[in-house]
Design an enzyme around this catalytic site. Structure first.
Site, PDB file in Angstrom:
ATOM      1  N   ASN A 132       0.984  -1.187  -0.189  1.00 43.28           N
ATOM      2  CA  ASN A 132      -0.051   0.162   0.037  1.00 43.28           C
ATOM      3  C   ASN A 132       0.808   1.136  -0.051  1.00 43.28           C
ATOM      4  OD1 ASN A 132      -2.480  -1.363  -0.138  1.00 43.28           O
ATOM      5  ND2 ASN A 132      -2.519  -1.429   2.126  1.00 43.28           N
ATOM      6  N   GLU A 238      -8.050  -0.322   5.731  1.00 38.44           N
ATOM      7  CA  GLU A 238      -7.714   0.870   5.076  1.00 38.44           C
ATOM      8  C   GLU A 238      -6.661   0.497   4.159  1.00 38.44           C
ATOM      9  OE1 GLU A 238      -9.521   3.416   5.102  1.00 38.44           O
ATOM     10  OE2 GLU A 238     -10.613   3.115   6.623  1.00 38.44           O
ATOM     11  N   CYS A 239      -6.482   1.029   3.058  1.00 36.21           N
ATOM     12  CA  CYS A 239      -5.343   0.934   1.975  1.00 36.21           C
ATOM     13  C   CYS A 239      -4.106   1.863   2.482  1.00 36.21           C
ATOM     14  CB  CYS A 239      -5.789   1.230   0.397  1.00 36.21           C
ATOM     15  SG  CYS A 239      -6.444   2.695   0.327  1.00 36.21           S
ATOM     16  N   GLY A 240      -4.289   2.759   3.419  1.00 35.17           N
ATOM     17  CA  GLY A 240      -3.207   3.533   3.810  1.00 35.17           C
ATOM     18  C   GLY A 240      -3.750   5.274   3.351  1.00 35.17           C
ATOM     19  N   LEU A 241      -4.422   5.386   2.463  1.00 34.66           N
ATOM     20  CA  LEU A 241      -4.719   6.662   1.746  1.00 34.66           C
ATOM     21  C   LEU A 241      -5.423   7.490   2.961  1.00 34.66           C
ATOM     22  CD1 LEU A 241      -5.952   6.213  -1.770  1.00 34.66           C
ATOM     23  CD2 LEU A 241      -3.478   6.812  -0.915  1.00 34.66           C
TER      24      LEU A 241
END
EC number: 1.8.4.8
Length: 244
Positions: A132, A238-241
């Site tokens: 990610n 979450e994907c990190g964004l």
């Protein structure tokens, strides 16, 4: 609501920033989604950007923000592993809504990453987070910088997962204001908005997907599953964004 100084707020510790925005957020909770977008455009600094994963309900925030601020840059971080249906959905919405689409990708191609690191998404939480960072976080940081963004709109909703349940309308992330106009919408409100404006869900909605990301870390929903379990093998939501 008083004017907000981004530079001054960025100097504060995270807890103090939250407190400094509390009064504004209390007022924003009283506004509808269109009102929140209009307020942000009137009171927060540009440049303005909108991010989208072109997921299941993406048409809502894309239509909502773009109709109020036409030609706003729409940031997509493309991993190279999206579903074919997603790429076609991106083309369809970009044409239908006349989006100013800005696509950002990792500096290393997907094939090069696999050669160098293996399949990171099969390497537990640590591997997923590295994946990610490379494919989502770094491209987004680059997009915000290159587009001179100071205010970032996104389509997150509290109902989507436990990690989003307490998010405010307005926050600061990655050094910019982040505005979530539809944060308090439920699935019924999403459906009604799509119907009202002649918009569609992502095509994989009809095949049982509640959330859509990369092909290798997205699962169909099955009875008994929470929505967040359909992504990243249930290891994280979450994907990190939208973290940090």
């Amino acid at each position: 609501m008083s004017k907000l100084d981004l530079n001054a707020l960025n100097e504060l510790p995270k807890v103090d920033r939250i407190l400094a925005l509390a009064e504004t957020n209390a007022e924003l909770e009283k506004l509808d989604a269109e009102g929140r977008v209009a307020w942000a455009l009137d009171n927060l600094p540009g440049e303005y950007v909108l991010s989208s994963s072109f997921g299941i309900q993406a048409a809502v925030s894309l239509h909502l923000v773009n109709q109020i601020h036409p030609d706003i840059p729409v940031i997509l971080t493309d991993t190279g592993y999206l579903f074919p249906e997603t790429y076609r959905f991106i083309d369809e919405l970009t044409d239908k809504l006349k989006l100013n689409l800005k696509v950002y990708r990792a500096t290393e191609s997907a094939a090069w990453q696999e050669a160098r690191y293996g399949k990171l998404w099969e390497q537990g939480v640590e591997g997923i987070e590295k994946y990610n960072d490379i494919n989502k976080v770094e491209p987004m940081n680059r997009a915000l910088k290159e587009l001179n963004a100071q205010t970032w709109f996104a389509g997150l909703r509290r109902e989507q997962s436990g990690s989003r349940a307490n998010l405010p309308v307005l926050a600061i992330q990655r050094g910019v204001f982040k505005v979530l106009p539809i944060i308090d919408w439920d699935n019924r409100t999403i459906y009604q908005y799509l119907q009202k404006h002649g918009l569609k869900y992502h095509p994989l909605w009809d095949e049982g997907y509640l959330s859509v990301g990369d092909t290798h870390t997205t699962r169909k929903w099955e009875p008994g599953m929470a929505e967040e379990e359909t992504r990243f093998f249930g290891l994280k939501r979450e994907c990190g964004l939208h973290e940090g």
